[in-house]
Motif scaffolding. Sequence first.
Motif: not given
Length: 566
Positions: A120-122, A143-145, A360-362, A365-367, A424-426, A435-437, A496-498, A502-506
């Motif tokens: 679905e992320y496509r 890239h994460r690193k 573009d990703t930041i 995600e940040g907006h 509030t984030l809770r 979602a993960r595959q 887990i709002p973020f 390893p794939r948590s919100c940067v």
Amino acid sequence: MTSVVDVAVDQNGNTTRMIFYPLVLLASAVWMYHRWQQQSRMSRMGNLLPGPTVLPLFGNALLALFKKPEQFIKLGFEYADKYGYVVRGWLGSKLIIFLANPEDVEVILNSQVHIDKASEYRYFEPWLGEGLLISSGAKWRSHRKMIAPTFHINILKSFVDVFNQNSKSVVEKMRSEIGKTFDVHDHMSGVTVDILLETAMGITKKTQDQSSFDYAMAVMKMCDIIHQRHYKFWLRLDSIFKFHPLHKTQQKLLDIIHGLTNKVIKQKKKIYQENKAKGIIPPSLQELTDGKALNNDTVLANNAKTLSDTVFKGYRDDLDFNDENDVGEKKRLAFLDLMIESAQNGTNQISDHEIKEEVDTIMFEGHDTTAAGSSFVLCMLGLHQDVQTRVYDELYQIFGDSDRPATFNDTLQMKYLERVILETLRMYPPVPIIARQLKKDAQIVTNNYVLPAGATIVIATYGIHRHPQHYKDPDTFNPDNFLPENMANRHYYSYIPFSAGPRSCVGRKYALLKLKILLSTILRNYKTISDVPEEEFQLKGDIILKRSDGFRIRIEPRVRVPSNAA
Ligand code: HEM
């Protein structure tokens, strides 16, 4: 000789044959397909999990048909009541497994194996390419690193001025709303994009022109198109979307977005090279984060930790390890500058195209996430005046009646405001599902179920956050849920709002710092009032959780005295 009756019988027979046989053929094909589905490995394993009755061909797809985004949350809770915290569904032959038990969620999120995003992320791909949010494998890892360190606390501290200036400016814009009922999300969205333009791309208020305004508008509209593709079934299919008017709009928006990102990257690279020729080299990321480029202004002790550092410590990710050398504030460089610098000095192998994808990703995600988060906080405080009074008293203790901007140290004192943000984030997590595959089978804790490779796993953050086993009164807004004694025995993955692992919100630390400065500035200037009770919130549960009825509040100018003096 053939009689009229014979002809009629013959014609009827033909008609029957023309309708009946194809129908039998179709039904047999559907049945065989269904049997094949049933016998496939994924089917066998999927059908061992609890879930609603499966129809041939459709699976459970009809249950979602014609449902509005606001109805999905209710449906989710109904199924959790009926089937428990592991529920399977079939979208045709696609197996979707919903998880809402923290122990099960930990198995997936804490894994280095199950890191691939669902298909679905496509919809993001034309915009974000293979940016951090959707990439996988070696590209994501490298890239994460590279990107995680650009969110080092020392870099974030250097953004405090930008957060302050923009917060002040939204306070001024909101002045015209005094006495009216208005949708505060419009303001939160605008200020968030402005802050990102500056912190992600280095486009300051002074250098903003028509193209950056168009860009901000295009980012907001693109988010909307992607939302629509998630909940309007027919737009999910590329073959239909291609002919829909929204596709044309998307193309135009992408031209604006990519046009500006490309232009800015080109300019920044040119400036970098010109400066280098003159012997002017900006501090490297390494120097910025290890303190060598220190301005020697505010030096903070290593133990200057926030409540959130404690809340999220259970799933220590690369963001925590990054901050071990926390030393102080220093020169400001936008994320883009940092990426260009590290590409140019050879620290990282990243092309201009890849830099564009990450910027573009930041921006995406940040907006939308922080715009929704801050809007929910202002609505909740508008409903819970007693909580707002406590927040204000805390701010009064820090700032008195002065109008001075907040410092990083001030944000460490905003402990109650932080609890309000976390609570509030809770209740209203801006990203309500993840979602993960699955590329490999995964064994979870509930009944030792084995989830088959190929399945889509949906982690129901919204449901987990309202689990009565983890929160005593889950539908009641109570910032004290984040008092240390109330957090002590709670499973880390019950909050887990973020996301986590390893794939948590940067951008977690960036978001919390920005939210504190933005919200404290607004609350030092206005009292918020909300007339719509929570039961009437129309929640729209697509990619980002929002209110389809709008985040309507009223504001009154704040008289700067503590509550006990009023
Ligand atoms: C309240 C605000 C925010 C919330 C609730 C939030 C939540 C999340 C969540 C749940 C994920 C995981 C998504 C998934 O796995 O599908 C995520 C990923 C991400 N977020 Fe955030 N986010 C927020 C703010 C930000 C900000 C401000 C930035 C950047 C400035 C940011 C950048 C990212 C990036 C780049 C990823 C992808 C990380 C990866 O896959 O390695 N986020 N965010």
